[in-house]
Enzyme design. Structure first.
Site, PDB file in Angstrom:
ATOM      1  N   CYS A 196       0.841  -1.148   0.222  1.00  0.00           N
ATOM      2  CA  CYS A 196      -0.189   0.459  -0.183  1.00  0.00           C
ATOM      3  C   CYS A 196       0.610   1.354   0.617  1.00  0.00           C
ATOM      4  O   CYS A 196       0.448   2.416  -0.206  1.00  0.00           O
ATOM      5  CB  CYS A 196      -0.832   0.033   0.601  1.00  0.00           C
ATOM      6  SG  CYS A 196      -0.138   0.219   2.449  1.00  0.00           S
ATOM      7  N   ASP A 230       2.039   2.531   2.636  1.00  0.00           N
ATOM      8  CA  ASP A 230       2.340   3.302   3.832  1.00  0.00           C
ATOM      9  C   ASP A 230       3.521   3.230   4.704  1.00  0.00           C
ATOM     10  O   ASP A 230       3.863   2.417   5.254  1.00  0.00           O
ATOM     11  CB  ASP A 230       0.896   3.248   4.720  1.00  0.00           C
ATOM     12  CG  ASP A 230      -0.176   3.589   4.024  1.00  0.00           C
ATOM     13  OD1 ASP A 230      -0.502   3.906   3.020  1.00  0.00           O
ATOM     14  OD2 ASP A 230      -1.222   2.884   4.673  1.00  0.00           O
ATOM     15  N   CYS A 263      -3.025   5.300   5.303  1.00  0.00           N
ATOM     16  CA  CYS A 263      -4.337   5.355   5.639  1.00  0.00           C
ATOM     17  C   CYS A 263      -4.617   5.599   7.103  1.00  0.00           C
ATOM     18  O   CYS A 263      -4.391   5.850   7.931  1.00  0.00           O
ATOM     19  CB  CYS A 263      -4.684   4.031   5.487  1.00  0.00           C
ATOM     20  SG  CYS A 263      -4.387   2.879   6.498  1.00  0.00           S
ATOM     21  N   CYS A 279      -2.680  -2.695   8.650  1.00  0.00           N
ATOM     22  CA  CYS A 279      -2.334  -1.229   8.764  1.00  0.00           C
ATOM     23  C   CYS A 279      -1.951  -1.395  10.614  1.00  0.00           C
ATOM     24  O   CYS A 279      -1.285  -0.945  10.844  1.00  0.00           O
ATOM     25  CB  CYS A 279      -3.271  -0.638   9.528  1.00  0.00           C
ATOM     26  SG  CYS A 279      -4.334  -0.811   7.531  1.00  0.00           S
TER      27      CYS A 279
HETATM   28 FE1  FES Z   1      -1.474   0.217   3.808  1.00  0.00          FE
HETATM   29 FE2  FES Z   1      -3.431   0.867   5.560  1.00  0.00          FE
HETATM   30  S1  FES Z   1      -3.885   0.845   3.503  1.00  0.00           S
HETATM   31  S2  FES Z   1      -1.745   0.697   6.126  1.00  0.00           S
END
Ligand code: FES
Length: 124
Positions: free
Chosen positions: A34, A36, A59, A103
């Protein structure tokens, strides 16, 4: 509703946001899928996590997870903070959707990374 009130609260009003210039340990982790990134700063005094801050570029669930995780380890002994699991973070948040569990894993990993950084510096 997809997200619990706890998740919404910690996303809208995240606790412990920011950085510690005099951090004793810093942990940074990312999720390649993702994209992040989460960074955790800890301050340790007498074996206790006396302060903790986070910066999360990600996110809403990652922000809520970091906020909750920092609250869960603040004031706790280092060895106890090291035992924090993503499951405990999810429980404290009263659940996350299945596709958002990773996450909370990021929060567990970032804390472990920050504590390892602290322990490495201490032993030098
Ligand atoms: Fe990857 Fe939340 S979508 S940390």
């Amino acid at each position: 509703m997809l997200y619990s009130e706890k998740v919404m609260d910690h996303f809208m009003n995240p606790r412990n946001v920011g950085k510690l210039d005099d951090a004793d340990g810093i942990g940074e982790v990312g999720n390649a899928k993702c994209g992040d990134i989460m960074k955790i700063y800890i301050k340790v005094d007498n074996g206790l996590i006396s302060d903790v801050k986070f910066q999360t570029f990600g996110c809403g669930s990652a922000i809520a997870s970091s906020s909750m995780a920092t609250e869960l380890i603040k004031g706790k002994p280092v060895h106890q903070a090291l035992e924090l699991t993503n499951k405990a973070v999810v429980e404290a948040l009263e659940g996350l959707p299945a596709h958002k569990i990773h996450c909370s894993v990021l929060a567990e990993e970032a804390i472990k990374c920050a504590i390892e950084d602290y322990q490495m510096k201490k032993s030098c």
